[in-house]
Motif scaffolding. Sequence first.
Motif, short mmCIF file in Angstrom:
data_model
loop_
_atom_site.label_atom_id
_atom_site.label_comp_id
_atom_site.label_asym_id
_atom_site.label_seq_id
_atom_site.Cartn_x
_atom_site.Cartn_y
_atom_site.Cartn_z
N THR A 1 11.16 46.75 -36.49
CA THR A 1 12.23 45.87 -36.02
C THR A 1 12.09 45.57 -34.54
OG1 THR A 1 13.71 46.64 -37.74
CG2 THR A 1 14.74 45.69 -35.79
N CYS A 2 11.65 46.56 -33.75
CA CYS A 2 11.54 46.35 -32.31
C CYS A 2 10.43 45.36 -31.96
CB CYS A 2 11.32 47.67 -31.58
SG CYS A 2 9.75 48.47 -31.98
N GLN A 3 9.45 45.21 -32.84
CA GLN A 3 8.35 44.29 -32.59
C GLN A 3 8.56 42.94 -33.27
OE1 GLN A 3 5.41 44.86 -30.53
NE2 GLN A 3 7.02 46.23 -29.83
N LEU A 4 9.69 42.82 -33.97
CA LEU A 4 10.04 41.54 -34.58
C LEU A 4 10.65 40.65 -33.50
CD1 LEU A 4 10.64 39.87 -37.22
CD2 LEU A 4 12.82 41.09 -37.32
N HIS A 5 10.25 39.39 -33.44
CA HIS A 5 10.78 38.51 -32.40
C HIS A 5 11.63 37.40 -32.99
CE1 HIS A 5 7.97 40.79 -30.00
NE2 HIS A 5 8.61 40.34 -28.92
N MET A 6 12.52 36.89 -32.17
CA MET A 6 13.50 35.92 -32.65
C MET A 6 12.86 34.58 -33.02
SD MET A 6 15.90 37.87 -32.83
CE MET A 6 17.04 36.73 -33.59
N ARG A 7 11.58 34.39 -32.65
CA ARG A 7 10.91 33.15 -33.06
C ARG A 7 10.68 33.14 -34.58
NH1 ARG A 7 7.94 35.32 -29.17
NH2 ARG A 7 6.32 36.82 -29.66
N SER A 8 10.86 34.29 -35.24
CA SER A 8 10.77 34.35 -36.69
C SER A 8 12.02 33.78 -37.36
CB SER A 8 10.55 35.79 -37.16
OG SER A 8 9.37 36.31 -36.63
N PHE A 9 13.01 33.41 -36.54
CA PHE A 9 14.27 32.87 -37.09
C PHE A 9 14.52 31.46 -36.54
CE2 PHE A 9 14.49 37.45 -37.09
CZ PHE A 9 14.99 37.74 -38.34
N GLN A 10 15.41 30.76 -37.20
CA GLN A 10 15.75 29.39 -36.76
C GLN A 10 17.15 29.40 -36.13
OE1 GLN A 10 13.66 26.67 -37.38
NE2 GLN A 10 12.15 28.12 -38.20
N ASP A 11 17.39 28.45 -35.25
CA ASP A 11 18.71 28.27 -34.67
C ASP A 11 19.72 28.04 -35.79
OD1 ASP A 11 20.63 27.88 -32.61
OD2 ASP A 11 20.48 25.71 -32.92
N GLY A 12 20.83 28.75 -35.73
CA GLY A 12 21.88 28.59 -36.74
C GLY A 12 21.72 29.47 -37.96
N ASP A 13 20.65 30.27 -38.02
CA ASP A 13 20.42 31.16 -39.18
C ASP A 13 21.54 32.19 -39.33
OD1 ASP A 13 18.12 30.03 -40.04
OD2 ASP A 13 16.79 31.70 -39.48
N ALA A 14 21.81 32.55 -40.58
CA ALA A 14 22.66 33.71 -40.86
C ALA A 14 21.74 34.91 -41.00
CB ALA A 14 23.44 33.48 -42.13
N ILE A 15 22.04 35.99 -40.28
CA ILE A 15 21.20 37.19 -40.37
C ILE A 15 22.08 38.38 -40.79
CG2 ILE A 15 19.63 38.74 -39.15
CD1 ILE A 15 18.96 36.51 -37.24
N TYR A 16 21.71 38.99 -41.90
CA TYR A 16 22.43 40.17 -42.38
C TYR A 16 21.72 41.42 -41.87
CZ TYR A 16 25.31 37.37 -45.51
OH TYR A 16 26.21 36.47 -46.01
N MET A 17 22.48 42.32 -41.25
CA MET A 17 21.91 43.58 -40.74
C MET A 17 22.64 44.76 -41.36
SD MET A 17 21.50 43.02 -36.74
CE MET A 17 22.07 41.37 -36.58
N GLU A 18 21.89 45.62 -42.03
CA GLU A 18 22.51 46.79 -42.66
C GLU A 18 21.69 48.03 -42.37
OE1 GLU A 18 24.02 46.10 -46.80
OE2 GLU A 18 22.97 44.21 -46.51
N PRO A 19 22.32 49.19 -42.43
CA PRO A 19 21.56 50.43 -42.23
C PRO A 19 20.70 50.72 -43.46
CG PRO A 19 23.83 50.94 -42.81
CD PRO A 19 23.75 49.45 -42.68
N TRP A 20 19.70 51.61 -43.33
CA TRP A 20 18.96 52.10 -44.49
C TRP A 20 19.99 52.68 -45.46
CZ3 TRP A 20 15.28 49.54 -42.83
CH2 TRP A 20 14.20 49.95 -42.08
#
Lengths: 231, 249
Positions: free
Chosen positions: B83-102
Amino acid sequence: MNRTAKTLRSTIGAKALMAVTGVALLLFVLGHMVGNLQVFGGRDMLNKYAHTLQSLGPLLWVIRGALLAILLLHVWAALQVTRANRAARPVAYEHARQDLATSYAARTMLVSGVVVVLFLIYHVLHFTVGAVDFAGSYGGHADLDGTEVHDVYGMVIGGFKHLPTALIYVVANLILVMHIAHGAASLLQTLGFRSQANAGKVRAFGLGFGVLIGIGNLAMPLSIMFGMVGD
Amino acid sequence: MNLNLHVWRQSGPQDKGRMEQIQATGISADMSFLEMLDKVNEDLIAAGQEPIAFDHDCREGICGTCSLMINGVAHGPDGATTTCQLHMRSFQDGDAIYMEPWRARAFPVIRDLMVDRSSFDRIVEAGGYVSVNAGAAPDAHANLIPKAEADLAMDAAACIGCGACVASCPNGSAMLFVAAKIGHLAHLPQGQPERARRARAMVAQMDVEGFGACSNHFECEAVCPKEIPVRFIAEMNRDFLKASLCGQE
Protein backbone atom coordinates in the motif's frame (compact mmCIF):
# COMPACT_ATOMS: atom_id res chain seq x y z
CA MET A 1 -3.55 -44.30 15.38
CA ASN A 2 -3.69 -41.33 17.73
CA ARG A 3 -1.07 -39.61 15.58
CA THR A 4 -3.14 -40.17 12.41
CA ALA A 5 -6.32 -38.90 14.07
CA LYS A 6 -4.51 -35.79 15.29
CA THR A 7 -3.09 -35.16 11.81
CA LEU A 8 -6.50 -35.54 10.17
CA ARG A 9 -7.99 -32.95 12.50
CA SER A 10 -5.47 -30.32 11.37
CA THR A 11 -6.36 -28.11 8.40
CA ILE A 12 -3.69 -29.69 6.19
CA GLY A 13 -4.56 -33.20 7.37
CA ALA A 14 -8.25 -32.73 6.57
CA LYS A 15 -7.31 -31.45 3.13
CA ALA A 16 -5.01 -34.44 2.61
CA LEU A 17 -7.83 -36.80 3.58
CA MET A 18 -10.09 -35.05 1.08
CA ALA A 19 -7.38 -35.41 -1.58
CA VAL A 20 -6.66 -39.10 -0.93
CA THR A 21 -10.35 -40.07 -0.85
CA GLY A 22 -10.73 -37.86 -3.95
CA VAL A 23 -8.17 -40.01 -5.77
CA ALA A 24 -10.15 -43.15 -4.89
CA LEU A 25 -13.40 -41.54 -6.01
CA LEU A 26 -11.82 -40.37 -9.28
CA LEU A 27 -10.63 -43.92 -9.99
CA PHE A 28 -14.13 -45.21 -9.25
CA VAL A 29 -15.76 -42.62 -11.52
CA LEU A 30 -13.33 -43.57 -14.30
CA GLY A 31 -13.92 -47.30 -13.88
CA HIS A 32 -17.69 -46.79 -13.63
CA MET A 33 -17.64 -44.82 -16.88
CA VAL A 34 -15.52 -47.36 -18.77
CA GLY A 35 -17.77 -50.20 -17.61
CA ASN A 36 -20.96 -48.42 -18.57
CA LEU A 37 -19.66 -47.40 -21.98
CA GLN A 38 -20.26 -51.06 -22.87
CA VAL A 39 -23.83 -49.95 -23.53
CA PHE A 40 -22.48 -49.04 -26.99
CA GLY A 41 -21.47 -52.71 -27.43
CA GLY A 42 -25.10 -53.84 -27.41
CA ARG A 43 -27.54 -55.63 -25.09
CA ASP A 44 -25.51 -58.78 -24.47
CA MET A 45 -22.28 -56.96 -23.74
CA LEU A 46 -23.72 -54.63 -21.07
CA ASN A 47 -25.94 -57.33 -19.53
CA LYS A 48 -22.96 -59.68 -19.29
CA TYR A 49 -20.89 -56.98 -17.55
CA ALA A 50 -23.73 -56.23 -15.13
CA HIS A 51 -24.30 -59.92 -14.46
CA THR A 52 -20.58 -60.41 -13.74
CA LEU A 53 -20.64 -57.60 -11.18
CA GLN A 54 -23.81 -58.93 -9.52
CA SER A 55 -22.31 -62.41 -9.31
CA LEU A 56 -19.49 -61.15 -7.12
CA GLY A 57 -21.69 -61.84 -4.08
CA PRO A 58 -20.18 -60.77 -0.75
CA LEU A 59 -17.25 -59.10 -2.54
CA LEU A 60 -19.72 -56.72 -4.20
CA TRP A 61 -20.95 -55.62 -0.79
CA VAL A 62 -17.38 -55.17 0.44
CA ILE A 63 -16.70 -52.88 -2.54
CA ARG A 64 -19.97 -50.99 -2.00
CA GLY A 65 -19.19 -50.56 1.71
CA ALA A 66 -15.67 -49.33 0.98
CA LEU A 67 -16.95 -46.83 -1.60
CA LEU A 68 -19.55 -45.52 0.82
CA ALA A 69 -16.93 -45.19 3.58
CA ILE A 70 -14.59 -43.31 1.22
CA LEU A 71 -17.39 -40.99 0.16
CA LEU A 72 -18.39 -40.30 3.76
CA LEU A 73 -14.76 -39.51 4.69
CA HIS A 74 -14.55 -37.15 1.70
CA VAL A 75 -17.70 -35.35 2.82
CA TRP A 76 -16.60 -35.28 6.47
CA ALA A 77 -13.28 -33.69 5.51
CA ALA A 78 -15.09 -31.14 3.34
CA LEU A 79 -17.42 -30.17 6.18
CA GLN A 80 -14.52 -29.95 8.63
CA VAL A 81 -12.57 -27.63 6.32
CA THR A 82 -15.64 -25.55 5.46
CA ARG A 83 -16.41 -25.02 9.13
CA ALA A 84 -12.85 -23.85 9.83
CA ASN A 85 -12.92 -21.56 6.77
CA ARG A 86 -16.21 -19.93 7.70
CA ALA A 87 -15.04 -19.34 11.27
CA ALA A 88 -11.77 -17.79 10.03
CA ARG A 89 -13.53 -14.63 8.79
CA PRO A 90 -16.38 -13.72 11.17
CA VAL A 91 -16.73 -10.14 9.84
CA ALA A 92 -17.21 -9.84 6.08
CA TYR A 93 -15.82 -7.07 3.89
CA GLU A 94 -18.17 -4.18 3.12
CA HIS A 95 -16.75 -3.87 -0.39
CA ALA A 96 -16.80 -7.36 -1.90
CA ARG A 97 -13.38 -9.01 -1.92
CA GLN A 98 -12.31 -9.18 -5.55
CA ASP A 99 -11.29 -12.51 -7.05
CA LEU A 100 -8.10 -12.22 -9.09
CA ALA A 101 -6.98 -15.81 -9.56
CA THR A 102 -9.64 -18.34 -8.60
CA SER A 103 -12.11 -20.06 -10.91
CA TYR A 104 -15.88 -20.55 -10.88
CA ALA A 105 -15.33 -24.28 -10.29
CA ALA A 106 -13.09 -23.61 -7.27
CA ARG A 107 -15.54 -21.17 -5.70
CA THR A 108 -18.49 -23.53 -6.06
CA MET A 109 -16.90 -26.79 -4.83
CA LEU A 110 -19.24 -27.08 -1.86
CA VAL A 111 -22.37 -26.52 -3.96
CA SER A 112 -21.22 -28.83 -6.76
CA GLY A 113 -20.27 -31.43 -4.14
CA VAL A 114 -23.73 -31.30 -2.56
CA VAL A 115 -25.36 -31.62 -6.00
CA VAL A 116 -23.17 -34.63 -6.84
CA VAL A 117 -24.10 -36.36 -3.55
CA LEU A 118 -27.83 -35.70 -4.12
CA PHE A 119 -27.49 -37.01 -7.67
CA LEU A 120 -25.65 -40.09 -6.37
CA ILE A 121 -28.54 -40.88 -4.02
CA TYR A 122 -31.00 -40.48 -6.90
CA HIS A 123 -28.78 -42.52 -9.24
CA VAL A 124 -28.58 -45.46 -6.82
CA LEU A 125 -32.34 -45.30 -6.12
CA HIS A 126 -32.91 -45.21 -9.88
CA PHE A 127 -30.65 -47.81 -11.48
CA THR A 128 -29.56 -49.96 -8.52
CA VAL A 129 -32.59 -50.12 -6.23
CA GLY A 130 -35.29 -49.16 -8.72
CA ALA A 131 -37.23 -47.19 -6.10
CA VAL A 132 -37.30 -43.91 -8.04
CA ASP A 133 -37.94 -44.74 -11.67
CA PHE A 134 -39.67 -41.92 -13.55
CA ALA A 135 -39.10 -43.71 -16.86
CA GLY A 136 -40.57 -47.02 -15.69
CA SER A 137 -37.78 -49.04 -17.29
CA TYR A 138 -36.47 -50.89 -14.20
CA GLY A 139 -36.93 -54.61 -13.54
CA GLY A 140 -36.95 -56.19 -17.01
CA HIS A 141 -35.21 -59.48 -17.74
CA ALA A 142 -33.29 -60.68 -20.77
CA ASP A 143 -31.75 -63.87 -21.99
CA LEU A 144 -27.95 -64.10 -21.89
CA ASP A 145 -26.60 -67.33 -23.44
CA GLY A 146 -29.56 -69.31 -22.03
CA THR A 147 -29.50 -67.67 -18.55
CA GLU A 148 -32.16 -65.21 -17.47
CA VAL A 149 -30.45 -62.01 -16.25
CA HIS A 150 -31.44 -58.44 -15.33
CA ASP A 151 -31.95 -56.46 -18.54
CA VAL A 152 -29.67 -53.58 -17.57
CA TYR A 153 -29.35 -52.58 -21.22
CA GLY A 154 -33.12 -52.23 -21.62
CA MET A 155 -33.28 -50.32 -18.34
CA VAL A 156 -30.63 -47.80 -19.45
CA ILE A 157 -32.08 -47.32 -22.94
CA GLY A 158 -35.62 -46.96 -21.56
CA GLY A 159 -34.41 -44.63 -18.82
CA PHE A 160 -32.62 -42.21 -21.13
CA LYS A 161 -35.39 -42.24 -23.74
CA HIS A 162 -37.40 -40.55 -21.01
CA LEU A 163 -36.41 -36.90 -21.54
CA PRO A 164 -36.61 -35.56 -17.93
CA THR A 165 -34.55 -38.51 -16.66
CA ALA A 166 -31.90 -38.01 -19.36
CA LEU A 167 -31.74 -34.29 -18.59
CA ILE A 168 -31.15 -34.94 -14.88
CA TYR A 169 -28.15 -37.10 -15.84
CA VAL A 170 -26.82 -34.52 -18.31
CA VAL A 171 -27.00 -31.61 -15.85
CA ALA A 172 -25.63 -33.64 -12.93
CA ASN A 173 -22.69 -34.82 -15.01
CA LEU A 174 -21.84 -31.30 -16.16
CA ILE A 175 -21.66 -30.28 -12.51
CA LEU A 176 -19.56 -33.37 -11.77
CA VAL A 177 -17.15 -32.30 -14.54
CA MET A 178 -16.73 -28.93 -12.84
CA HIS A 179 -16.15 -30.56 -9.44
CA ILE A 180 -13.53 -32.87 -10.94
CA ALA A 181 -11.82 -30.15 -13.00
CA HIS A 182 -10.92 -28.27 -9.80
CA GLY A 183 -10.63 -31.32 -7.54
CA ALA A 184 -8.26 -33.41 -9.67
CA ALA A 185 -5.81 -30.51 -10.04
CA SER A 186 -6.30 -29.31 -6.48
CA LEU A 187 -5.45 -32.66 -4.89
CA LEU A 188 -2.00 -32.63 -6.51
CA GLN A 189 -1.25 -29.28 -4.84
CA THR A 190 -2.67 -30.44 -1.51
CA LEU A 191 -0.55 -33.60 -1.53
CA GLY A 192 2.52 -31.59 -2.49
CA PHE A 193 3.09 -32.74 -6.08
CA ARG A 194 2.55 -29.36 -7.75
CA SER A 195 5.46 -27.02 -8.47
CA GLN A 196 5.98 -23.91 -10.60
CA ALA A 197 7.43 -26.08 -13.36
CA ASN A 198 4.45 -28.44 -13.65
CA ALA A 199 1.68 -25.96 -12.73
CA GLY A 200 0.36 -25.86 -16.31
CA LYS A 201 0.33 -29.64 -16.57
CA VAL A 202 -1.46 -29.99 -13.22
CA ARG A 203 -4.17 -27.60 -14.40
CA ALA A 204 -4.48 -29.42 -17.72
CA PHE A 205 -4.68 -32.76 -15.89
CA GLY A 206 -7.65 -31.57 -13.80
CA LEU A 207 -9.43 -30.10 -16.79
CA GLY A 208 -8.57 -33.10 -18.98
CA PHE A 209 -9.79 -35.63 -16.39
CA GLY A 210 -13.04 -33.69 -15.99
CA VAL A 211 -13.60 -33.39 -19.74
CA LEU A 212 -12.81 -37.10 -20.25
CA ILE A 213 -15.41 -38.09 -17.66
CA GLY A 214 -17.79 -35.54 -19.16
CA ILE A 215 -17.48 -36.92 -22.70
CA GLY A 216 -17.90 -40.53 -21.57
CA ASN A 217 -20.74 -39.94 -19.14
CA LEU A 218 -22.66 -37.53 -21.39
CA ALA A 219 -22.28 -39.73 -24.48
CA MET A 220 -24.67 -42.29 -22.95
CA PRO A 221 -27.75 -40.18 -22.11
CA LEU A 222 -27.29 -37.87 -25.12
CA SER A 223 -26.90 -40.58 -27.76
CA ILE A 224 -29.85 -42.53 -26.35
CA MET A 225 -31.97 -39.39 -25.98
CA PHE A 226 -31.43 -38.57 -29.64
CA GLY A 227 -32.17 -42.15 -30.69
CA MET A 228 -28.65 -42.93 -31.92
CA VAL A 229 -28.36 -46.04 -29.72
CA GLY A 230 -30.98 -48.61 -28.75
CA ASP A 231 -33.65 -50.55 -30.53
CA MET B 1 -7.64 15.35 -7.65
CA ASN B 2 -10.65 14.88 -5.38
CA LEU B 3 -11.71 11.49 -4.10
CA ASN B 4 -14.74 10.02 -2.40
CA LEU B 5 -13.33 7.82 0.38
CA HIS B 6 -15.30 5.12 2.18
CA VAL B 7 -13.28 4.31 5.28
CA TRP B 8 -13.84 1.73 8.02
CA ARG B 9 -14.02 3.60 11.33
CA GLN B 10 -13.88 1.72 14.61
CA SER B 11 -12.92 3.44 17.86
CA GLY B 12 -11.54 0.30 19.51
CA PRO B 13 -11.58 -3.52 19.60
CA GLN B 14 -14.97 -3.56 21.35
CA ASP B 15 -16.63 -1.02 19.02
CA LYS B 16 -18.88 -2.42 16.31
CA GLY B 17 -17.47 -0.08 13.65
CA ARG B 18 -19.00 1.32 10.46
CA MET B 19 -18.09 2.69 7.03
CA GLU B 20 -17.71 6.46 6.92
CA GLN B 21 -17.64 8.70 3.84
CA ILE B 22 -14.83 11.24 3.75
CA GLN B 23 -14.10 13.67 0.91
CA ALA B 24 -10.41 13.94 0.04
CA THR B 25 -9.52 17.16 -1.74
CA GLY B 26 -6.35 18.53 -3.28
CA ILE B 27 -4.70 15.14 -3.74
CA SER B 28 -1.69 14.98 -6.06
CA ALA B 29 -1.30 12.04 -8.44
CA ASP B 30 2.33 11.81 -7.29
CA MET B 31 1.38 11.13 -3.65
CA SER B 32 1.65 7.62 -2.34
CA PHE B 33 -1.55 6.12 -0.96
CA LEU B 34 -0.33 6.70 2.60
CA GLU B 35 0.66 10.30 1.83
CA MET B 36 -2.90 10.77 0.60
CA LEU B 37 -4.11 9.45 3.97
CA ASP B 38 -1.66 11.80 5.77
CA LYS B 39 -3.18 14.73 3.88
CA VAL B 40 -6.72 13.56 4.69
CA ASN B 41 -5.74 13.21 8.36
CA GLU B 42 -4.25 16.74 8.47
CA ASP B 43 -7.52 18.05 7.06
CA LEU B 44 -9.50 16.01 9.62
CA ILE B 45 -7.37 17.29 12.51
CA ALA B 46 -7.71 20.89 11.24
CA ALA B 47 -11.47 20.39 11.22
CA GLY B 48 -11.32 19.07 14.79
CA GLN B 49 -12.12 15.48 13.86
CA GLU B 50 -10.43 12.17 14.73
CA PRO B 51 -7.75 11.20 12.18
CA ILE B 52 -7.92 7.77 10.51
CA ALA B 53 -5.70 5.21 12.28
CA PHE B 54 -3.69 3.07 9.86
CA ASP B 55 -0.54 0.94 10.05
CA HIS B 56 2.68 2.15 8.43
CA ASP B 57 6.39 2.12 9.11
CA CYS B 58 9.17 2.04 6.51
CA ARG B 59 7.10 3.31 3.56
CA GLU B 60 9.64 1.61 1.30
CA GLY B 61 7.67 -1.58 0.65
CA ILE B 62 9.94 -3.79 2.73
CA CYS B 63 8.69 -3.87 6.33
CA GLY B 64 5.22 -5.39 5.93
CA THR B 65 3.53 -2.99 8.33
CA CYS B 66 1.10 -1.25 5.97
CA SER B 67 -2.02 -3.13 5.03
CA LEU B 68 -5.43 -1.99 3.72
CA MET B 69 -8.03 -3.71 1.63
CA ILE B 70 -8.52 -1.16 -1.19
CA ASN B 71 -11.68 -1.66 -3.26
CA GLY B 72 -11.68 -5.35 -2.28
CA VAL B 73 -8.04 -6.02 -3.19
CA ALA B 74 -5.26 -6.38 -0.62
CA HIS B 75 -2.71 -3.56 -1.07
CA GLY B 76 -4.81 -2.12 -3.91
CA PRO B 77 -4.95 -2.51 -7.68
CA ASP B 78 -1.22 -2.62 -8.57
CA GLY B 79 0.43 -6.04 -8.63
CA ALA B 80 3.45 -6.87 -6.43
CA THR B 81 3.02 -3.59 -4.54
CA THR B 82 2.50 -2.74 -0.89
CA THR B 83 0.00 0.00 0.00
CA CYS B 84 2.83 2.41 0.80
CA GLN B 85 4.28 1.95 -2.70
CA LEU B 86 0.90 2.38 -4.38
CA HIS B 87 0.56 5.85 -5.91
CA MET B 88 -2.49 7.97 -6.51
CA ARG B 89 -1.82 7.99 -10.26
CA SER B 90 -3.41 4.50 -10.17
CA PHE B 91 -6.72 6.28 -9.48
CA GLN B 92 -8.85 8.80 -11.35
CA ASP B 93 -10.19 12.13 -10.13
CA GLY B 94 -13.60 11.59 -8.55
CA ASP B 95 -13.04 7.86 -7.85
CA ALA B 96 -14.76 6.18 -4.92
CA ILE B 97 -12.17 4.30 -2.85
CA TYR B 98 -13.18 1.76 -0.22
CA MET B 99 -10.64 1.18 2.57
CA GLU B 100 -11.06 -1.65 5.05
CA PRO B 101 -8.82 -3.45 7.52
CA TRP B 102 -7.64 -7.04 6.91
CA ARG B 103 -10.57 -9.27 7.89
CA ALA B 104 -9.73 -12.47 9.79
CA ARG B 105 -10.57 -13.92 13.18
CA ALA B 106 -6.84 -14.10 13.89
CA PHE B 107 -6.37 -10.40 12.95
CA PRO B 108 -8.63 -8.51 15.39
CA VAL B 109 -9.13 -4.82 14.60
CA ILE B 110 -7.33 -2.49 17.05
CA ARG B 111 -8.73 0.76 15.66
CA ASP B 112 -10.02 1.91 12.25
CA LEU B 113 -7.74 0.26 9.67
CA MET B 114 -5.20 -1.20 12.11
CA VAL B 115 -5.25 -4.90 12.94
CA ASP B 116 -3.33 -6.98 15.47
CA ARG B 117 -1.09 -9.39 13.54
CA SER B 118 0.69 -10.91 16.53
CA SER B 119 -0.81 -14.28 15.57
CA PHE B 120 1.89 -14.27 12.85
CA ASP B 121 4.56 -13.68 15.50
CA ARG B 122 3.28 -16.61 17.55
CA ILE B 123 3.45 -18.88 14.48
CA VAL B 124 7.08 -17.88 13.91
CA GLU B 125 7.84 -18.33 17.63
CA ALA B 126 6.48 -21.89 17.37
CA GLY B 127 9.32 -22.96 15.09
CA GLY B 128 10.28 -20.44 12.44
CA TYR B 129 13.93 -20.34 13.45
CA VAL B 130 17.09 -22.45 13.59
CA SER B 131 18.73 -23.31 16.90
CA VAL B 132 22.44 -22.53 16.63
CA ASN B 133 25.18 -21.82 19.09
CA ALA B 134 26.12 -18.19 18.96
CA GLY B 135 29.77 -17.43 18.40
CA ALA B 136 32.14 -16.27 15.74
CA ALA B 137 30.57 -15.98 12.28
CA PRO B 138 31.34 -19.16 10.29
CA ASP B 139 33.27 -18.98 7.03
CA ALA B 140 31.04 -17.98 4.12
CA HIS B 141 31.91 -21.20 2.29
CA ALA B 142 31.56 -23.50 5.31
CA ASN B 143 28.16 -24.63 4.04
CA LEU B 144 27.98 -25.17 0.30
CA ILE B 145 24.50 -24.37 -1.04
CA PRO B 146 23.58 -24.87 -4.70
CA LYS B 147 22.61 -21.59 -6.37
CA ALA B 148 19.12 -22.83 -7.34
CA GLU B 149 18.36 -23.83 -3.74
CA ALA B 150 19.70 -20.55 -2.37
CA ASP B 151 17.47 -18.68 -4.83
CA LEU B 152 14.40 -20.66 -3.72
CA ALA B 153 15.21 -19.97 -0.07
CA MET B 154 15.46 -16.27 -0.93
CA ASP B 155 12.13 -16.35 -2.81
CA ALA B 156 10.44 -17.63 0.36
CA ALA B 157 12.45 -15.37 2.66
CA ALA B 158 11.14 -12.34 0.74
CA CYS B 159 7.93 -12.67 2.82
CA ILE B 160 7.45 -9.48 4.84
CA GLY B 161 4.57 -10.91 6.89
CA CYS B 162 2.09 -8.22 5.89
CA GLY B 163 -0.91 -10.58 5.96
CA ALA B 164 -2.27 -9.76 2.48
CA CYS B 165 -2.47 -13.52 1.82
CA VAL B 166 -4.87 -13.95 4.74
CA ALA B 167 -6.88 -10.85 3.84
CA SER B 168 -7.40 -11.92 0.23
CA CYS B 169 -8.03 -15.61 0.90
CA PRO B 170 -11.73 -16.56 0.64
CA ASN B 171 -11.02 -18.86 3.61
CA GLY B 172 -8.93 -16.47 5.70
CA SER B 173 -6.07 -18.95 5.45
CA ALA B 174 -2.48 -18.08 6.40
CA MET B 175 -0.92 -20.95 4.48
CA LEU B 176 1.16 -18.81 2.10
CA PHE B 177 2.73 -16.97 5.06
CA VAL B 178 3.40 -20.16 7.04
CA ALA B 179 4.65 -21.94 3.91
CA ALA B 180 7.10 -19.08 3.21
CA LYS B 181 8.39 -19.11 6.78
CA ILE B 182 8.84 -22.91 6.65
CA GLY B 183 10.12 -22.85 3.06
CA HIS B 184 13.00 -20.42 3.44
CA LEU B 185 14.56 -22.69 6.07
CA ALA B 186 13.60 -25.98 4.36
CA HIS B 187 15.74 -25.01 1.35
CA LEU B 188 18.87 -24.41 3.43
CA PRO B 189 21.13 -26.97 5.12
CA GLN B 190 20.85 -25.02 8.40
CA GLY B 191 17.10 -25.68 8.40
CA GLN B 192 17.33 -29.46 8.07
CA PRO B 193 17.85 -30.66 11.70
CA GLU B 194 14.56 -29.11 12.92
CA ARG B 195 12.67 -29.38 9.63
CA ALA B 196 10.03 -31.95 10.69
CA ARG B 197 9.45 -30.46 14.15
CA ARG B 198 9.20 -26.98 12.64
CA ALA B 199 6.52 -27.97 10.10
CA ARG B 200 4.42 -29.67 12.77
CA ALA B 201 4.73 -26.90 15.36
CA MET B 202 4.06 -24.01 13.00
CA VAL B 203 1.05 -25.64 11.34
CA ALA B 204 -0.35 -26.56 14.76
CA GLN B 205 0.02 -22.91 15.89
CA MET B 206 -1.59 -21.71 12.65
CA ASP B 207 -4.63 -23.89 13.43
CA VAL B 208 -4.74 -22.70 17.05
CA GLU B 209 -4.83 -19.07 15.88
CA GLY B 210 -7.99 -19.81 13.89
CA PHE B 211 -6.83 -19.35 10.29
CA GLY B 212 -8.76 -21.22 7.59
CA ALA B 213 -7.62 -24.02 5.29
CA CYS B 214 -6.37 -23.78 1.71
CA SER B 215 -8.86 -24.45 -1.11
CA ASN B 216 -6.28 -23.74 -3.81
CA HIS B 217 -7.89 -20.54 -5.07
CA PHE B 218 -4.40 -18.98 -5.20
CA GLU B 219 -5.75 -15.48 -4.40
CA CYS B 220 -2.84 -15.13 -1.95
CA GLU B 221 -0.25 -15.50 -4.71
CA ALA B 222 -2.10 -12.90 -6.82
CA VAL B 223 -1.93 -10.17 -4.16
CA CYS B 224 1.39 -11.01 -2.43
CA PRO B 225 3.53 -7.86 -2.70
CA LYS B 226 6.60 -10.11 -2.77
CA GLU B 227 5.09 -12.52 -5.35
CA ILE B 228 5.70 -15.59 -3.22
CA PRO B 229 4.51 -18.60 -5.24
CA VAL B 230 2.06 -21.19 -3.91
CA ARG B 231 4.63 -23.93 -4.64
CA PHE B 232 5.76 -23.32 -1.06
CA ILE B 233 2.29 -24.35 0.17
CA ALA B 234 2.68 -27.67 -1.68
CA GLU B 235 6.11 -28.10 -0.08
CA MET B 236 4.75 -27.25 3.38
CA ASN B 237 1.94 -29.80 2.95
CA ARG B 238 4.53 -32.42 2.03
CA ASP B 239 6.76 -31.55 5.01
CA PHE B 240 3.82 -31.47 7.42
CA LEU B 241 2.26 -34.74 6.25
CA LYS B 242 5.59 -36.56 6.19
CA ALA B 243 6.51 -35.28 9.65
CA SER B 244 3.07 -35.96 11.16
CA LEU B 245 2.31 -39.36 9.68
CA CYS B 246 5.84 -40.74 9.99
CA GLY B 247 6.26 -39.31 13.49
CA GLN B 248 9.53 -37.58 12.69
CA GLU B 249 11.00 -35.52 15.48
